[in-house]
Design a protein around this motif. Structure first.
Motif, short mmCIF file in Angstrom:
data_model
loop_
_atom_site.label_atom_id
_atom_site.label_comp_id
_atom_site.label_asym_id
_atom_site.label_seq_id
_atom_site.Cartn_x
_atom_site.Cartn_y
_atom_site.Cartn_z
N PRO A 9 -25.87 72.99 -128.79
CA PRO A 9 -25.77 73.48 -129.64
C PRO A 9 -26.49 72.75 -130.80
N ALA A 10 -27.66 73.84 -131.81
CA ALA A 10 -28.18 72.38 -132.71
C ALA A 10 -26.99 72.00 -134.18
N GLU A 11 -25.97 72.54 -134.44
CA GLU A 11 -25.08 72.13 -135.52
C GLU A 11 -24.61 70.78 -134.36
N ILE A 12 -23.94 71.01 -133.16
CA ILE A 12 -23.62 70.17 -132.20
C ILE A 12 -24.17 68.50 -132.61
N LEU A 13 -25.91 69.47 -132.06
CA LEU A 13 -27.54 67.42 -132.96
C LEU A 13 -27.16 67.35 -133.68
N ALA A 14 -27.29 68.00 -134.69
CA ALA A 14 -26.92 67.69 -136.36
C ALA A 14 -25.82 66.92 -136.32
N GLU A 15 -25.02 66.91 -136.03
CA GLU A 15 -23.92 66.22 -136.86
C GLU A 15 -23.66 64.64 -135.95
N LYS A 16 -24.67 65.18 -134.39
CA LYS A 16 -24.31 62.98 -133.49
C LYS A 16 -25.68 62.57 -133.99
N VAL A 60 -25.57 52.23 -133.82
CA VAL A 60 -24.88 53.53 -133.08
C VAL A 60 -26.61 53.52 -133.13
N ILE A 61 -26.60 54.13 -131.15
CA ILE A 61 -28.14 54.65 -131.01
C ILE A 61 -27.60 55.70 -130.58
N GLY A 62 -28.94 56.41 -130.64
CA GLY A 62 -28.66 57.72 -130.37
C GLY A 62 -29.85 57.96 -129.28
N ILE A 63 -29.09 58.07 -128.10
CA ILE A 63 -30.28 58.24 -126.52
C ILE A 63 -30.53 59.42 -126.12
N LEU A 64 -31.58 60.35 -126.38
CA LEU A 64 -31.69 61.77 -125.94
C LEU A 64 -31.42 61.39 -124.58
N ASN A 102 -27.59 55.35 -136.41
CA ASN A 102 -28.25 54.41 -137.00
C ASN A 102 -30.08 54.46 -136.89
N GLY A 103 -30.29 55.33 -135.93
CA GLY A 103 -30.96 55.56 -134.61
C GLY A 103 -31.20 56.02 -133.47
N VAL A 104 -32.62 55.38 -133.06
CA VAL A 104 -32.34 57.30 -131.81
C VAL A 104 -33.68 56.11 -130.47
N LEU A 105 -32.80 56.99 -129.42
CA LEU A 105 -33.51 56.08 -128.19
C LEU A 105 -34.48 57.06 -127.57
N PHE A 106 -35.67 57.24 -127.34
CA PHE A 106 -36.24 58.49 -126.45
C PHE A 106 -36.74 57.94 -124.69
N THR A 107 -36.15 58.56 -124.15
CA THR A 107 -36.28 57.71 -122.72
C THR A 107 -37.81 58.15 -121.79
N GLY A 108 -38.02 57.42 -120.56
CA GLY A 108 -38.62 57.86 -119.48
C GLY A 108 -38.57 59.19 -118.88
N GLY A 109 -39.22 60.16 -118.51
CA GLY A 109 -39.39 61.31 -117.35
C GLY A 109 -40.56 62.06 -117.11
N LYS A 110 -40.52 63.19 -117.17
CA LYS A 110 -41.64 63.71 -116.70
C LYS A 110 -41.27 64.87 -117.80
N THR A 111 -40.52 65.73 -118.49
CA THR A 111 -40.81 67.52 -119.07
C THR A 111 -41.19 66.92 -120.32
N LYS A 112 -42.35 67.51 -120.07
CA LYS A 112 -43.10 67.19 -122.06
C LYS A 112 -43.64 68.82 -121.84
N ALA A 138 -25.11 46.58 -129.72
CA ALA A 138 -25.23 48.57 -130.22
C ALA A 138 -24.54 49.69 -129.29
N ARG A 139 -24.11 50.18 -130.06
CA ARG A 139 -23.12 51.40 -129.36
C ARG A 139 -24.22 52.51 -129.01
N VAL A 140 -23.82 53.44 -127.78
CA VAL A 140 -24.23 54.44 -128.46
C VAL A 140 -23.63 55.80 -127.76
N ILE A 141 -24.92 56.57 -128.65
CA ILE A 141 -23.92 58.80 -128.47
C ILE A 141 -25.24 59.06 -127.53
N PRO A 142 -24.75 60.20 -126.51
CA PRO A 142 -25.69 60.81 -125.89
C PRO A 142 -26.01 61.70 -126.64
N LEU A 143 -27.52 62.17 -127.32
CA LEU A 143 -27.77 63.32 -127.54
C LEU A 143 -28.47 64.61 -126.66
#
Length: 313
Positions: free
Chosen positions: A145-152, A98-102, A157-167, A135-140
């Motif tokens: 809220p911080a507690e929801i993100l922490a629970e996710k 199960v992979i979290g995608i931000l 099992n791992g995390v993926l950071f995507t492309g974009g522009k915000t820095k 794999a399956r995906v959980i959106p991060l």
């Protein structure tokens, strides 16, 4: 145009960020050499070679038995202990990673789909990229809220950071927080990989180097390019390890990979920063439209962290 997953956070967050259409909104690949075009066969070849090592990285062992029960890694069932993020050998259970995608701020379409200040999205191509590996995906959601993100994060099992522009702003802070979580999980003995693409690569470079000015300007928007493997690079244990020799050679001679960025890190600046060069090793470099060389693929020495400046998805 790709479909997108839109998320409106319950947090009241307003960031005056610039939004852009990512490469995921259109499949345009322009080669700097007008005589070179990407065939569907080559796309298929790269795709087949990429998702297999990605899956291996995300989950070292896959139970091939037919599922009798499907549980998330953090679920507690009747009489079942809390599960590690590593798959078990219990033949009665079938685990897929199960992979979290931000999610990224905005709607991915310059406000044409949703102009709410707290909107965020995940381009469907990243979801399909992970799902194609089994794999399956959980959106991060970056501004939930911080507690929801922490629970996710406790369920993946791992995390993926995507492309974009915000820095900057909250998004940068959340990326940094998740990155620290990844290191802590691995330091505690739990195999927990991180896969960063384009903007993810750039943000990790800023965070690890502790230098907000480490990024340089490059002319690589909508560009197809080659990958040049460094002389000292060892592809064993990397996403390239299962590529057939013929494809590895083609990657160095033909414009097979998609670039879509305006910032990056030159090999010289990379090596000049001891924090960055001691954390990552350079696997490949590429050239932009003006012939300037930048780092295009890196892998951590001591952690299951890989970063692409290009777009494998």
């Amino acid at each position: 145009m790709h479909s997108r997953f839109h998320c409106n956070s319950i947090s009241d967050f307003s960031d005056n960020q610039r939004e852009q259409d990512t490469n995921d909104s259109q499949h345009r690949v322009a080669s700097s050499a007008s005589s070179s075009s990407l065939s569907s066969a080559r796309y298929s070849e790269i795709w087949n070679c990429l998702w297999t090592p990605l899956l291996i990285s995300l989950s070292k062992e896959m139970n091939s038995a037919k599922a009798q029960s499907i549980l998330l890694p953090g679920e507690v069932g009747l009489g079942c202990p809390r599960l590690s993020s590593s798959p078990t050998s219990d033949a009665a259970l079938y685990f897929r990673p199960v992979i979290g995608i931000l999610s990224h701020p905005g709607d991915g379409a310059s406000g044409r789909l949703n102009n709410a200040t707290n909107a965020s999205y995940i381009a469907a191509s990243y979801v399909k990229f992970v799902e194609s590996a089994g794999a399956r995906v959980i959106p991060l959601i970056y501004n939930e809220p911080a507690e929801i993100l922490a629970e996710k994060l406790s369920l993946v099992n791992g995390v993926l950071f995507t492309g974009g522009k915000t820095k900057r702003g909250l998004y940068y802070e959340i990326v940094e927080r998740i990155f620290k979580h990844v290191l802590e999980k691995n330091d505690s003995g739990d195999h927990f990989p991180l896969f960063a693409i384009c903007l993810g690569f750039e943000l990790l470079s800023m965070i690890i180097s502790k230098d907000d000015g480490i990024l340089e300007r490059f002319n690589a928007l909508d560009q197809a390019s080659t990958l040049q493997f460094t002389e000292k690079s060892n592809i064993g244990g990397t996403v390239f390890q299962r590529f057939p020799p013929e494809l590895l050679k083609k990657l160095t001679t033909d414009c097979l990979v998609m670039q879509h960025h305006q910032y990056g890190v030159s090999p010289e600046r990379f090596q000049e920063n001891p924090l960055l060069s001691s954390f990552f090793r350079i696997l490949t470099t590429s050239k932009d439209e003006d012939g300037k060389v930048y780092v295009s693929t890196v892998q951590a020495y001591n952690y299951p962290v890989s970063a692409f400046q290009w777009h494998p998805e």
